[in-house]
Design an enzyme around this catalytic site. Sequence first.
Site, mmCIF file in Angstrom:
data_model
loop_
_atom_site.group_PDB
_atom_site.id
_atom_site.type_symbol
_atom_site.label_atom_id
_atom_site.label_comp_id
_atom_site.label_asym_id
_atom_site.label_seq_id
_atom_site.Cartn_x
_atom_site.Cartn_y
_atom_site.Cartn_z
ATOM 1 C CE1 TYR A 1 -4.119 2.096 -0.052
ATOM 2 C CE2 TYR A 1 -2.612 3.240 1.951
ATOM 3 C CZ TYR A 1 -3.971 3.313 0.775
ATOM 4 O OH TYR A 1 -4.587 4.039 1.377
ATOM 5 C CG PHE B 1 -8.499 15.766 -24.848
ATOM 6 C CD1 PHE B 1 -8.197 15.572 -26.438
ATOM 7 C CD2 PHE B 1 -8.723 15.555 -24.005
ATOM 8 C CE1 PHE B 1 -8.737 14.153 -26.369
ATOM 9 C CE2 PHE B 1 -8.443 13.637 -23.916
ATOM 10 C CZ PHE B 1 -8.516 13.267 -25.064
ATOM 11 C CB THR B 2 -12.524 16.737 -24.307
ATOM 12 O OG1 THR B 2 -12.076 14.987 -24.072
ATOM 13 C CG2 THR B 2 -13.384 15.376 -25.970
ATOM 14 C CG ASP C 1 -1.692 16.934 -22.260
ATOM 15 O OD1 ASP C 1 -1.775 15.747 -22.693
ATOM 16 O OD2 ASP C 1 -3.027 16.287 -22.482
ATOM 17 C CE LYS D 1 -4.652 8.800 -25.003
ATOM 18 N NZ LYS D 1 -5.621 9.196 -23.605
ATOM 19 N NE ARG E 1 -12.793 13.235 -30.123
ATOM 20 C CZ ARG E 1 -12.689 12.360 -28.820
ATOM 21 N NH1 ARG E 1 -11.455 12.565 -28.565
ATOM 22 N NH2 ARG E 1 -13.556 12.941 -28.059
ATOM 23 C CG PHE F 1 -17.264 12.535 -26.769
ATOM 24 C CD1 PHE F 1 -16.848 13.723 -25.459
ATOM 25 C CD2 PHE F 1 -16.189 11.252 -26.533
ATOM 26 C CE1 PHE F 1 -16.031 14.101 -25.434
ATOM 27 C CE2 PHE F 1 -15.207 11.440 -25.700
ATOM 28 C CZ PHE F 1 -14.644 12.747 -24.892
HETATM 29 N N1 F0G Z 1 -4.458 14.842 -22.929
HETATM 30 C C1 F0G Z 1 -4.818 13.864 -24.115
HETATM 31 C C2 F0G Z 1 -4.391 14.805 -25.176
HETATM 32 C C3 F0G Z 1 -6.276 12.938 -24.099
HETATM 33 O O1 F0G Z 1 -5.284 12.780 -25.732
HETATM 34 C C4 F0G Z 1 -6.858 12.235 -23.191
HETATM 35 C C5 F0G Z 1 -6.885 10.809 -23.542
HETATM 36 C C6 F0G Z 1 -6.088 13.245 -22.145
HETATM 37 C C7 F0G Z 1 -5.573 13.799 -22.270
HETATM 38 C C8 F0G Z 1 -6.627 11.683 -21.055
HETATM 39 O O2 F0G Z 1 -6.363 11.274 -20.907
HETATM 40 O O3 F0G Z 1 -8.115 9.168 -21.127
HETATM 41 O O4 F0G Z 1 -5.865 9.063 -19.240
HETATM 42 O O5 F0G Z 1 -8.012 10.114 -18.978
HETATM 43 N N2 F0G Z 1 -7.225 10.607 -24.812
HETATM 44 C C9 F0G Z 1 -7.836 9.576 -25.495
HETATM 45 C C10 F0G Z 1 -8.166 9.381 -27.086
HETATM 46 C C11 F0G Z 1 -9.617 9.268 -24.473
HETATM 47 O O6 F0G Z 1 -9.113 8.662 -26.923
HETATM 48 O O7 F0G Z 1 -7.511 10.330 -27.615
HETATM 49 P P1 F0G Z 1 -7.268 9.513 -19.724
#
Ligand code: F0G
Length: 458
Positions: A74, A126-127, A217, A260, A384, A450
């Site tokens: 832990y 980014f979303t 990022d 990624k 997208r 989405f």
């Molecule tokens: N920043 C970028 C540029 C991303 O592409 C993503 C995730 C995140 C942050 C968030 O990271 O998913 O680990 O919480 N992108 C995925 C995609 C979901 O399909 O492009 P996460």
Amino acid sequence: MNHKKSWAEPYKIKMVELLKMTTEKDRKKAIREAGYNTFLLRSADVYIDLLTDSGTNAMSDGQWSAFMTGDEAYAGSKSYYNMEKAVQKYYGYKYVVPTHQGRGAENILSKILIKEGDIVPGNMYFTTTRLHQELAGGTFRDIIINEAHDPLSEHPFKGNVDLDKLDALVKQYGPSKIPYISIATNVNMAGGQPISMANLKELREYTHRHGIRIIHDMTRVAENAYFIQQREDGYHQTKIADIVKEICSLTDGATMSAKKDALVNIGGFMATNEWDVYEEARNLVVVYEGLHTYGGLAGRDMEAIAVGIPESLDDNHQHARVGQVEYLGHRMMDFGIPIVRPIGGHGIFVDAKAFLPHLTQDQFPAQCLAAEVYTDSGVRTMERGIVSAGRKPDGSHYYPNLELVRFTIPRRVYTQAHMDVVAESVANVYDRRKKIKGLKMVYEPKYLRFFQARFEKL
Ligand code: F0G
């Protein structure tokens, strides 16, 4: 005669996962039941899954063996220290807080740095990143160059910041209202497009003058570094690992989705060079993720990240990785399919506005095209465009210029033959594009719509 030298994978296949083959009838039923949203399909009904490159990577034998050595204590897990050491060695940041994935890091960082009424400029949104900025009381402002919003522009660094746009915001609000500039490497929503080292250096110089942080990022930093190596003067002989280290050195902290670049199935972290930011992050991570030496991850996940980071920085790996994406892009272009140019790092982004010009943006052309491609061949992709862009705080839709379908390539998973099947399927749909009708949204969730929105055919 001098023969062309093809890229090829710097690995061979040791284990395979069998895929289910479906009929068109099966797929029509599945996509209807999924509300024409590829996120709501069951993956068992998918043949080639290009929904995302996130957490869909194939791990190496080195990573799998590290998995077995995971320390599941832990507190004070040795796997945490291995991951911390890798982040410090390869990225150069001083302090590391593990999180379950990228958005966990975004949550903590936004809560620490953003105050109600702050402005957060960034090179396209980014979303999840923007939503966390908004939930913390900030307002995101786009400062990417205009070329990034033009699918046909061949600009080699569409991820660059327009310093005049930034300067206008700094003049309007004052630096004290701008806690940091949010800089993504290899900008996802622009089509996997890089920022240049020269632009980043200029930005660093500007932010130093005004006392503003840069938060990185770094989700796809190695892919960005590959493009710098290929395209930017002075870097053709530089190793990707060294370019990555230099990029990170021009920023003050980072959020990372290790799902990624770092070649794992789950994980992420927040990193910073500032002690007091780290101290606060260590406090918050306990509330939202887990103790500061595991942050929501199993010890084995942290071991896999520690091994995945150096693998991701290998020049041959990136050459094959982006080479495969480019292969698919060229096959599509040969069929006359409109895609975002130049070809990006993690996928092909098909221009749904150009593909289905008879649909208005309110008829969700990219959502619709993703459903059509799935029905044709079982290839799963992602919208997208207007659905992903969501609504503004005032409740109206964002209308993004880019209305795209993303064909995202998982790392080390599919073969060139799979890419042929994908390109041929898109060509098939392109041939009958004039007959394709739009969609209407019949269910809309409040956040990140989405993922779960449902549609019906018009
Ligand atoms: N920043 C970028 C540029 C991303 O592409 C993503 C995730 C995140 C942050 C968030 O990271 O998913 O680990 O919480 N992108 C995925 C995609 C979901 O399909 O492009 P996460």
